[in-house]
Design a protein around this motif. Structure first.
Motif, mmCIF file in Angstrom:
data_model
loop_
_atom_site.group_PDB
_atom_site.id
_atom_site.type_symbol
_atom_site.label_atom_id
_atom_site.label_comp_id
_atom_site.label_asym_id
_atom_site.label_seq_id
_atom_site.Cartn_x
_atom_site.Cartn_y
_atom_site.Cartn_z
ATOM 1 N N ALA A 624 0.798 -1.210 0.000
ATOM 2 C CA ALA A 624 0.000 0.000 0.000
ATOM 3 C C ALA A 624 0.840 1.274 0.000
ATOM 4 C CB ALA A 624 -0.921 0.010 1.228
ATOM 5 N N TYR A 625 1.994 1.236 0.633
ATOM 6 C CA TYR A 625 2.779 2.455 0.828
ATOM 7 C C TYR A 625 3.325 2.971 -0.500
ATOM 8 C CZ TYR A 625 6.579 5.494 2.405
ATOM 9 O OH TYR A 625 7.431 6.556 2.595
ATOM 10 N N ASP A 626 3.141 4.259 -0.748
ATOM 11 C CA ASP A 626 3.692 4.910 -1.939
ATOM 12 C C ASP A 626 5.014 5.555 -1.559
ATOM 13 O OD1 ASP A 626 1.495 4.374 -3.703
ATOM 14 O OD2 ASP A 626 0.356 5.940 -2.677
ATOM 15 N N GLY A 627 6.111 4.933 -1.941
ATOM 16 C CA GLY A 627 7.427 5.428 -1.578
ATOM 17 C C GLY A 627 8.208 5.908 -2.775
ATOM 18 N N ALA A 628 9.401 5.338 -2.965
ATOM 19 C CA ALA A 628 10.220 5.691 -4.129
ATOM 20 C C ALA A 628 9.490 5.340 -5.422
ATOM 21 C CB ALA A 628 11.561 4.972 -4.069
ATOM 22 N N GLU A 629 8.700 4.282 -5.375
ATOM 23 C CA GLU A 629 7.807 3.919 -6.468
ATOM 24 C C GLU A 629 6.375 3.935 -5.936
ATOM 25 O OE1 GLU A 629 9.023 0.203 -8.466
ATOM 26 O OE2 GLU A 629 10.790 0.295 -7.151
ATOM 27 N N PRO A 630 5.417 4.229 -6.773
ATOM 28 C CA PRO A 630 4.029 4.137 -6.303
ATOM 29 C C PRO A 630 3.668 2.696 -6.001
ATOM 30 C CG PRO A 630 4.093 4.485 -8.680
ATOM 31 C CD PRO A 630 5.506 4.637 -8.191
ATOM 32 N N SER A 631 2.833 2.496 -4.995
ATOM 33 C CA SER A 631 2.339 1.161 -4.713
ATOM 34 C C SER A 631 1.644 0.599 -5.947
ATOM 35 C CB SER A 631 1.344 1.217 -3.553
ATOM 36 O OG SER A 631 0.442 0.133 -3.603
ATOM 37 N N PRO A 632 1.878 -0.673 -6.274
ATOM 38 C CA PRO A 632 1.191 -1.239 -7.437
ATOM 39 C C PRO A 632 -0.319 -1.252 -7.290
ATOM 40 C CG PRO A 632 2.382 -2.939 -6.222
ATOM 41 C CD PRO A 632 2.828 -1.631 -5.670
ATOM 42 N N ASN A 633 -0.825 -1.305 -6.056
ATOM 43 C CA ASN A 633 -2.273 -1.191 -5.873
ATOM 44 C C ASN A 633 -2.761 0.197 -6.273
ATOM 45 O OD1 ASN A 633 -4.023 -3.449 -4.663
ATOM 46 N ND2 ASN A 633 -2.080 -3.680 -3.560
ATOM 47 N N SER A 634 -1.986 1.228 -5.985
ATOM 48 C CA SER A 634 -2.360 2.584 -6.388
ATOM 49 C C SER A 634 -2.379 2.716 -7.901
ATOM 50 C CB SER A 634 -1.383 3.598 -5.781
ATOM 51 O OG SER A 634 -1.369 3.535 -4.373
ATOM 52 N N VAL A 635 -1.342 2.176 -8.546
ATOM 53 C CA VAL A 635 -1.285 2.223 -10.014
ATOM 54 C C VAL A 635 -2.445 1.440 -10.607
ATOM 55 C CG1 VAL A 635 0.113 1.666 -12.043
ATOM 56 C CG2 VAL A 635 1.230 2.494 -9.968
ATOM 57 N N ALA A 636 -2.715 0.272 -10.027
ATOM 58 C CA ALA A 636 -3.804 -0.561 -10.541
ATOM 59 C C ALA A 636 -5.149 0.150 -10.413
ATOM 60 C CB ALA A 636 -3.835 -1.893 -9.792
ATOM 61 N N ALA A 676 -0.411 8.323 -4.039
ATOM 62 C CA ALA A 676 -0.873 7.829 -5.339
ATOM 63 C C ALA A 676 -2.260 7.212 -5.230
ATOM 64 C CB ALA A 676 0.127 6.817 -5.915
ATOM 65 N N MET A 677 -2.557 6.539 -4.117
ATOM 66 C CA MET A 677 -3.910 6.029 -3.918
ATOM 67 C C MET A 677 -4.889 7.175 -3.692
ATOM 68 S SD MET A 677 -5.642 3.175 -3.945
ATOM 69 C CE MET A 677 -4.667 1.757 -3.438
ATOM 70 N N MET A 678 -4.421 8.225 -3.026
ATOM 71 C CA MET A 678 -5.270 9.403 -2.866
ATOM 72 C C MET A 678 -5.536 10.063 -4.225
ATOM 73 S SD MET A 678 -6.283 9.592 0.199
ATOM 74 C CE MET A 678 -7.156 11.127 -0.094
ATOM 75 N N SER A 679 -4.582 10.004 -5.123
ATOM 76 C CA SER A 679 -4.820 10.513 -6.478
ATOM 77 C C SER A 679 -5.903 9.698 -7.169
ATOM 78 C CB SER A 679 -3.525 10.472 -7.293
ATOM 79 O OG SER A 679 -2.591 11.426 -6.826
ATOM 80 N N ALA A 680 -5.887 8.379 -6.949
ATOM 81 C CA ALA A 680 -6.938 7.537 -7.530
ATOM 82 C C ALA A 680 -8.292 7.865 -6.913
ATOM 83 C CB ALA A 680 -6.591 6.062 -7.321
ATOM 84 N N TYR A 681 -8.306 8.121 -5.588
ATOM 85 C CA TYR A 681 -9.562 8.508 -4.943
ATOM 86 C C TYR A 681 -10.049 9.855 -5.478
ATOM 87 C CZ TYR A 681 -12.859 9.968 -1.339
ATOM 88 O OH TYR A 681 -13.974 10.423 -0.684
ATOM 89 N N ASP A 682 -9.132 10.793 -5.696
ATOM 90 C CA ASP A 682 -9.502 12.073 -6.305
ATOM 91 C C ASP A 682 -10.154 11.843 -7.662
ATOM 92 O OD1 ASP A 682 -9.262 15.015 -7.084
ATOM 93 O OD2 ASP A 682 -7.881 14.096 -8.515
#
Length: 779
Positions: A624-636, A676-682
């Motif tokens: 879940a954590y978006d660090g140096a790379e976005p979490s793959p769940n966020s990208v998905a 990145a997950m917050m971007s998806a929620y937006d």
């Protein structure tokens, strides 16, 4: 006594970790600070420290320092691997094994603990341990006698890395690389750390001391060690940071507020040194600024982008960015260059350009992508993983130094540029006679008297100081910059990690595809298409529909992880929107179906980061954590939103909502950890625009209409082309409303729609521009 030292190391690990974290921060991997939602796990696992003290107390006192013998070449079980990092250790006297059943069976058969060492090729302190410890026969003798030694390249096996990173965070309060963890033969961890020197160094234990005491504890208190490992594994595997919940709209504001509180208003960026770029946070702030008309969020982003571009973290001669800065002001970097950083930062600067139309942001995107094309592209068309931080010292190839390829003495600069040009160049780029690297940023002392180039003054300030016209000074400085770049190319180059990683190539395909149209650079589109073709040829099986993670030396190996699928799907969607070649869209949809079948959690929702091909993993995570790379769940999640918009597939929409709600509890509590997950929620909670341009693909008026879209920052939109032919017919099978979209009066026509309700079509560029710039009218 070793007992008292070990008690202090474990029970008051924060004091020691401050030292370890600082040293590890120099080697280029992101320091994994413990996020709030994980601290409960650390508290619950506190007994582990006490248990480890009790176990290792029985081991006695460490012996004295080992003497370093001459280098001796050996060959171990890593010799048949393809990873450059593993091959770097293939001639150590340590009898290394790769991760796999052969090593595990040996540990079970001989009842030995496993010494698991995880790193990656461009990791500076991984190189240091290889030279200081793993190349020494005395240390190797201890490892070979008392342990089964396993080496893992974390970039090839992020799943293995992720399991033991969780353990290290829980027991030490942080983590980094090299990561060295002691396991039972059934792979359960019981002790670990990061960098260990070859002998005791103050409060930092030497590797021989640790090895001898762990081996003694294994022999003398075997059952207690096993019990500790069992309890810890149960605790960690039971922990889940995810709580299914509906995300509160206030989380959007909370994410911004937390980032604002961590923002460095003086220097840009977030937090203190070391300074990481964290493009996922910058991308969220740009979205938030658009949504809430919040100029402060945009100002934070632009200030950070400006500061990074001026700093030494940005390669002022060759373009691209180093991994991070070791200081507050972005001046002295850790010098490795990672493909995932170049891809994400190129896009962040591109989006800043779309918002501001400030050419400096476009220039930074260009110099970043041009660097990647010049120095990281593989012969097959994919892109290599990284450039090392270390390189041979000029004139002394037997020794390497961090940043040796990039730094300059004032004497070198003067000799190359001559007396007339040198003063202005030094003024512009901060060159000092005695060097500009502070001792705190040069812990090995190899940059003494050297300079990292950064923009101390602007071109205009330099021209004013030297009483020269801006244009003339700009031309002179550009000429000087090219002179130094040519001279630099004659130095020994940093080694390149020539692995082609599917996930990171997907990120770069996105950056190239989007930049190709915004910046009117067809060569970027060509490079993106070539990389896509390379992955399809070498890393994808048309028989199984599955991806491999890594390609090198003609071999594709390691089953793809969620990050490989998600990032490649994102890249292919972007490639479609840049080229309108339906082959890329078709492949993206096919890969999404495979991803769903392999990784989707049917019970809770969201995606596991790996599927069950490796039964040796202690647990499966939903990262879940978006660090140096976005979490793959966020990208998905973002991919699913776009696919829903492009196909009206309700299953995709349902999965977006389930994925976001799977992490809803975390998003409500600590939204800043998942920007990145917050971007998806937006995106999910915003009006979605469907923009369709009807016209001949290569016609000038069609390109003009498309450019109206490409020059704007429109994050919650999809762009499609109704080509008036077979492509439009194929699109209409998935999205019926596109079937009747035709050009009007022989001119390219734009259909600007909101939630599939369209404005009147228009061929007038001014009308279309107005529609694109208008506020959404529906919720």
């Amino acid at each position: 006594m070793f007992e008292s030292w070990m008690r202090q190391w474990l029970s008051t690990s924060k004091a020691v970790w401050d030292k370890v974290e600082y040293e590890t921060s120099q080697e280029g991997a992101p320091i994994l600070n413990v996020s709030r939602q994980f601290r409960a796990c650390i508290v619950n696992c506190a007994y582990v420290a006490a248990a480890a003290v009790a176990i290792l107390t029985l081991a006695g006192t460490a012996t004295g320092r080992e003497n370093a013998p001459p280098t001796i070449k050996y060959t171990n079980h890593l010799i048949h691997e393809k990873s450059p990092y593993l091959l770097l250790h293939a001639h150590n006297p340590v009898d290394w094994y790769p991760w796999g059943e052969e090593a595990f069976a040996k540990a079970r058969r001989e009842n030995k603990p496993i010494f698991l060492s995880v790193g990656y090729y461009t990791c500076h302190w991984c190189h240091v341990m290889e030279r200081e410890s793993y190349s020494k026969p005395q240390i190797a003798a201890i490892l070979n006698r008392d342990f089964v030694a396993i080496k893992v390249d974390r970039e090839e096996r992020p799943d293995v890395d992720g399991v033991y990173i969780r353990f290290l965070e829980a027991t030490t309060g942080g983590a980094g690389w090299p990561m060295n963890v002691f396991l039972t033969p059934d792979l359960k961890p019981f002790l670990g750390g990061t960098y260990f020197p070859p002998a005791d160094r103050g409060t930092l234990p030497g590797l021989p001391s640790v090895l001898k005491n762990v081996a003694a504890a294994w022999r003398r208190d075997h059952e207690k060690v096993l019990g500790t490992a069992d309890k810890l594994t149960q605790q960690l595997s039971a922990y889940s940071g995810e709580t299914v919940a509906t995300v509160e709209p206030s989380a959007l504001q909370a994410a911004y507020s937390e980032m604002r509180s961590d923002y460095d208003a003086t220097n840009g960026g977030f937090g203190g040194a070391p300074k990481f770029p964290r493009p996922v946070a910058l991308e969220y702030l740009m979205r938030y600024s658009l949504r809430e008309k919040n100029n402060d969020a945009l100002d934070m982003t632009l200030h950070t982008l400006d500061a990074m571009a001026r700093g030494g973290m940005h390669d002022q001669l060759g373009g691209g960015f180093h991994r991070y800065a070791t200081d507050l002001t972005w001046r002295v970097p850790h010098f490795e260059k990672m493909l995932y950083d170049e891809a994400q930062l190129a896009l962040a600067y591109l989006h800043a350009f779309q918002i501001t139309h400030n050419d400096s942001y476009a220039a930074t995107t260009r110099d970043t992508l041009d660097f990647v094309l010049r120095e990281m592209q593989s012969p097959e068309g994919g892109f290599h993983s990284a450039l090392d931080a270390d390189s041979p010292l000029p004139g002394n190839n037997a020794q390497s130094g961090e940043g040796a390829y990039y730094i300059w003495s004032a004497v070198e600069v003067s000799k190359l540029l001559g007396k007339a040009d040198t003063p202005a160049f030094e003024y512009r780029y901060g060159v000092q006679p005695d060097g500009n690297v502070a001792a705190a940023q040069d812990i090995e002392g190899k940059m003494r008297g050297m300079n990292v180039l950064y923009q101390q003054h602007s071109v205009a300030e330099t021209a004013s100081y030297f009483k020269t016209a801006d244009q003339a000074m700009g031309q002179q400085l550009e000429r000087n910059r090219k002179q130094l770049l040519r001279a630099r190319t004659q130095r020994p180059r940093p080694p390149v990690d020539t692995k082609v990683i599917t996930a990171w190539n997907g990120m770069l395909i996105s950056a190239l595809a989007r930049s190709s149209q915004v910046l009117h650079e067809p060569r970027y589109l060509e490079a993106a298409q070539r990389a896509g073709s390379m992955i399809k040829t070498h890393l994808y099986s048309s028989v199984t529909g599955r991806l491999k993670r890594r390609y090198r030396l003609g071999a594709a190996e390691v089953d793809g992880f969620l990050s490989d699928y998600a990032n490649l799907v994102q890249g292919l969607l972007d490639l479609y929107e840049a080229s309108f070649d339906l082959r890329w869209l078709d492949w993206a949809l096919q890969l999404q179906r495979t991803q769903d079948s392999l990784f989707w959690d049917n019970k809770q929702g969201g995606y596991f980061t790996t599927f069950t091909s490796d039964e040796h993993l202690l647990w499966k995570d939903r990262e879940a954590y978006d660090g140096a790379e976005p979490s793959p769940n966020s990208v998905a999640a973002m991919n699913l939103l776009r696919i829903w918009q492009m196909t009206e597939d309700d299953t995709a929409r349902e999965r977006v909502m389930k994925t976001i709600s799977t992490f809803g509890g975390q998003l409500n509590k600590t939204p800043e950890t998942m920007p990145a997950m917050m971007s998806a929620y937006d995106a999910l909670t915003s009006v979605q625009r469907q923009i369709v341009i009807a016209g001949a693909p290569q016609a000038a008026d069609t390109r003009q209409m498309l450019d109206l879209v490409w020059q704007r920052y429109l994050p919650n939109s999809i762009l499609m082309l109704a080509d008036q032919g077979t492509g439009q017919e194929e699109l209409a099978h998935r999205l019926p409303f596109i079937a009747t979209m035709r050009s009007k009066n022989g001119k390219a026509t734009a259909y600007v729609c909101q939630n599939y309700i369209c404005n009147l079509p228009s061929s007038d560029s001014k009308v279309v521009a107005h529609l694109l710039d208008s506020e959404p009218t529906m919720k």
